[in-house]
Write an enzyme that holds these catalytic residues in place. Structure first.
Site, PDB file in Angstrom:
ATOM      1  N   HIS A  87       0.864  -1.180   0.000  1.00  0.00           N
ATOM      2  CA  HIS A  87       0.000   0.000   0.000  1.00  0.00           C
ATOM      3  C   HIS A  87       0.900   1.229   0.000  1.00  0.00           C
ATOM      4  O   HIS A  87       1.826   1.327   0.811  1.00  0.00           O
ATOM      5  CB  HIS A  87      -0.914   0.017   1.216  1.00  0.00           C
ATOM      6  CG  HIS A  87      -2.073   0.960   1.054  1.00  0.00           C
ATOM      7  ND1 HIS A  87      -1.918   2.322   1.095  1.00  0.00           N
ATOM      8  CD2 HIS A  87      -3.385   0.732   0.827  1.00  0.00           C
ATOM      9  CE1 HIS A  87      -3.096   2.900   0.909  1.00  0.00           C
ATOM     10  NE2 HIS A  87      -4.004   1.954   0.750  1.00  0.00           N
ATOM     11  N   HIS A 100       0.807  -4.879   2.183  1.00  0.00           N
ATOM     12  CA  HIS A 100      -0.620  -4.669   2.436  1.00  0.00           C
ATOM     13  C   HIS A 100      -1.497  -5.849   2.041  1.00  0.00           C
ATOM     14  O   HIS A 100      -2.406  -6.215   2.772  1.00  0.00           O
ATOM     15  CB  HIS A 100      -1.069  -3.420   1.674  1.00  0.00           C
ATOM     16  CG  HIS A 100      -2.511  -3.075   1.845  1.00  0.00           C
ATOM     17  ND1 HIS A 100      -3.052  -2.765   3.082  1.00  0.00           N
ATOM     18  CD2 HIS A 100      -3.537  -2.990   0.950  1.00  0.00           C
ATOM     19  CE1 HIS A 100      -4.348  -2.500   2.935  1.00  0.00           C
ATOM     20  NE2 HIS A 100      -4.660  -2.636   1.658  1.00  0.00           N
ATOM     21  N   ARG A 156      -1.909   1.010  -7.425  1.00  0.00           N
ATOM     22  CA  ARG A 156      -1.055   1.028  -6.241  1.00  0.00           C
ATOM     23  C   ARG A 156       0.398   0.662  -6.534  1.00  0.00           C
ATOM     24  O   ARG A 156       1.311   1.197  -5.911  1.00  0.00           O
ATOM     25  CB  ARG A 156      -1.625   0.078  -5.184  1.00  0.00           C
ATOM     26  CG  ARG A 156      -2.898   0.595  -4.561  1.00  0.00           C
ATOM     27  CD  ARG A 156      -3.490  -0.400  -3.589  1.00  0.00           C
ATOM     28  NE  ARG A 156      -4.690   0.161  -2.963  1.00  0.00           N
ATOM     29  CZ  ARG A 156      -5.458  -0.503  -2.117  1.00  0.00           C
ATOM     30  NH1 ARG A 156      -5.167  -1.746  -1.802  1.00  0.00           N
ATOM     31  NH2 ARG A 156      -6.519   0.068  -1.583  1.00  0.00           N
TER      32      ARG A 156
END
Length: 536
Positions: free
Chosen positions: A245, A352, A291
């Site tokens: 993330h 993440h 991302r």
């Protein structure tokens, strides 16, 4: 002598997040369910999910557009049939959540507020506003609503603070065929191993981001289901694709605190320490790029500048807007002396989401008869080389529903396993060297961050594998001689998952999505999933 404790149920669900709770609630209407929760019931990744759940609710949006956005984010490795299935079943799954009582935000209206349309936000990689959310704490709303229903359901038995140790299979017991028969579980409350037998077992244990030094995940994300399924003979796929993330809060007192994608969806900018923006220099979508692109850009800028962090800035938006849409983040940052309505937020990338996992079909069925995997633990083909924002909770809902239907269709045909042996502790003793576990734990997470992180090389991967195999040998020797503990079980699973991540990364001779190798910067013309098969 302590008597062996045994449980029996139609279905054993290992994991108590959105996937496990959804599956348990669907199945409990017609069968008995044991729901295993590794920690307190709410302590999982679902509870901390901020952004929301992707689904087509806007008349100007289409399922085809959701499919296309997912395929683009997945960088050529999604299974289109699975993506289409997920998008087509999204609205029905969301309606089930709404019927359960999850309160999603609605647009403000002067008329009847109950009939107002849902407020839809937009996140990186999405071409439309299609994210249903409950302020910036969607996961908490989902988790608390579903767990309350599970706790009150007469057919669901919840076992809190229980670690699954290993799956029990007919093959391991020397019986004909190969089917899952249950699991050995570690009762952390009583510090003893117990036995659960079941007609079906479902893994809903989440991902494995705790294998990295910096992660947005809670402590329980130690890859347990992936490791157990691998040891039971199931294939895993695409473990090289670990989503980092881009924005976690960088603060000494802010362990694991995520800064939701929705901040950038609502106009937040990423800035260098000098205040200048940098994302437009890396991608035409700027802060709304997927991302993997954003995380690599931040990683590059931090290394280039020697900076500890970058800054996420939404302070140019009206203060009332910020406080209304991001109350959790506003309060958390304010408690640390950061007023996000006036100042940028220090941010760093962190591990993440695990895009790979245990291979399943469209019903969540794994290679082992009777064993299902749902949610982040599974590789369905939905995410490909990178997960599109807010498709994670959606996957939990859609595939839990699919798995429940598949299990229900077989329930009456399968007999309850019998004569399953209890756990044998006769040849082990209590450990007097817990420091070994702590040392190995830190070593593993550090070399995974340094060598198998956002940017990789062949040399880094080779070094990581050598260290991983040495650790595996030490940990297996320790596991064979001492009684189990929570830390030992997690470390055993993490080092196994680390090996799977490294081996998958070594097999991919290109850079794609979340896997970036400086030795292979280009993409192959015909990419395929990376599939690993257990040898025994």
């Amino acid at each position: 002598m302590t008597l062996a404790v045994e449980y029996q149920s139609d279905i054993l669900v290992i994991g108590s997040g959105a996937a496990g709770l959804t599956l348990a609630l669907h199945l409990a209407e017609k069968s008995s369910v044991i729901l295993l929760s590794k920690g307190p019931l709410a302590e999982g990744s679902t509870f901390y999910a901020q952004g929301g759940i992707a689904s087509v609710f806007d008349e100007d949006d289409t399922i085809e557009s959701h499919v296309d956005d997912t395929l683009i984010a997945g960088a050529g490795l999604c299974d289109k049939a699975v993506v289409t299935y997920t998008a087509e079943n999204a609205k029905a799954s969301m309606q089930w959540l709404i019927n359960c009582g999850v309160d999603f935000d609605k647009e403000e209206t002067t008329g009847d507020q109950s009939k107002a349309p849902y407020h839809l936000t937009r996140e990186g990689g999405h071409s439309h506003r299609r994210i249903l959310h409950s302020a910036d704490a969607t996961g908490k709303a989902v988790q608390t609503t579903l767990q309350q229903r599970a706790l009150n359901h007469p057919n669901i038995q919840v076992l809190e603070r229980y670690n699954a140790i290993d799956l029990i299979t007919s093959k391991k017991l020397g019986r004909p065929g190969n089917r899952v028969l249950g699991a050995y579980v570690w009762n952390r409350n009583q510090e003893r191993v117990e036995t659960v037998t079941a007609k079906f077992v479902a893994l809903a244990t989440g991902g494995s981001s705790k294998v990295y030094q910096y992660t947005s995940n809670p402590d329980i994300a130690s890859g347990d289901g992936i490791a157990m399924a691998w040891r039971a003979g199931c294939r895993v796929a695409n473990m090289e694709f670990n989503q980092f993330h881009p924005t976690c809060l960088y603060h000494a007192e802010a362990k694991n605190f995520l800064l939701t994608e929705a901040l950038r969806g609502e106009g937040a900018y990423l800035r260098r320490p000098d205040g200048t923006r940098f994302m437009p220099e890396f991608d035409e979508r700027a802060e709304l790029a997927p991302r993997d692109v954003v995380a690599r850009a931040i990683d590059y800028e931090m290394k280039r500048l020697g900076s500890d962090c970058v800054y996420l800035d939404i302070s140019h938006k009206p203060a009332d807007f910020i406080i209304k849409h991001f109350p959790t983040i506003y309060k958390r940052c304010l408690a640390l002396g950061i007023d996000i309505t006036k100042s940028p937020i220090p941010a760093v990338p962190a591990a993440h989401y695990t895009c790979g996992g245990v291979m399943t079909d469209l019903h969540g069925q794994t290679d082992l008869n009777g064993l299902y995997a749902v949610g982040e633990v599974a590789y369905t083909g939905l995410h490909g080389a990178n997960r599109l924002a807010s498709n994670s909770l959606l996957e939990c809902l859609v595939f839990a529903r699919a798995a429940s239907q598949d299990i229900e269709s077989q329930l009456q045909k399968i007999k309850m396993p019998t004569n399953v042996p209890v756990w044998d502790e006769s040849k082990v003793s209590n450990s007097d060297e817990e420091v070994v576990i702590a040392h190995n734990w830190h070593e593993l997470r550090l070399f995974m961050w340094d060598y198998v992180g956002i940017v990789r090389t062949d040399k880094r991967l080779e070094r990581a594998l050598r260290r991983c195999m040495m650790l595996q040998q030490e940990i297996q020797e320790y596991y064979s001689n001492f009684r189990v503990s929570n830390n030992l079980l997690e470390l055993r699973n993490l080092v196994q998952v680390a090996e799977l991540i490294i081996r998958c990364a070594m097999e991919r001779k290109e850079s794609r999505g979340l896997h970036y190798n400086l030795d292979y910067p280009k993409q192959l013309d015909d990419p395929q999933p990376t599939i690993l098969q257990p040898t025994s």
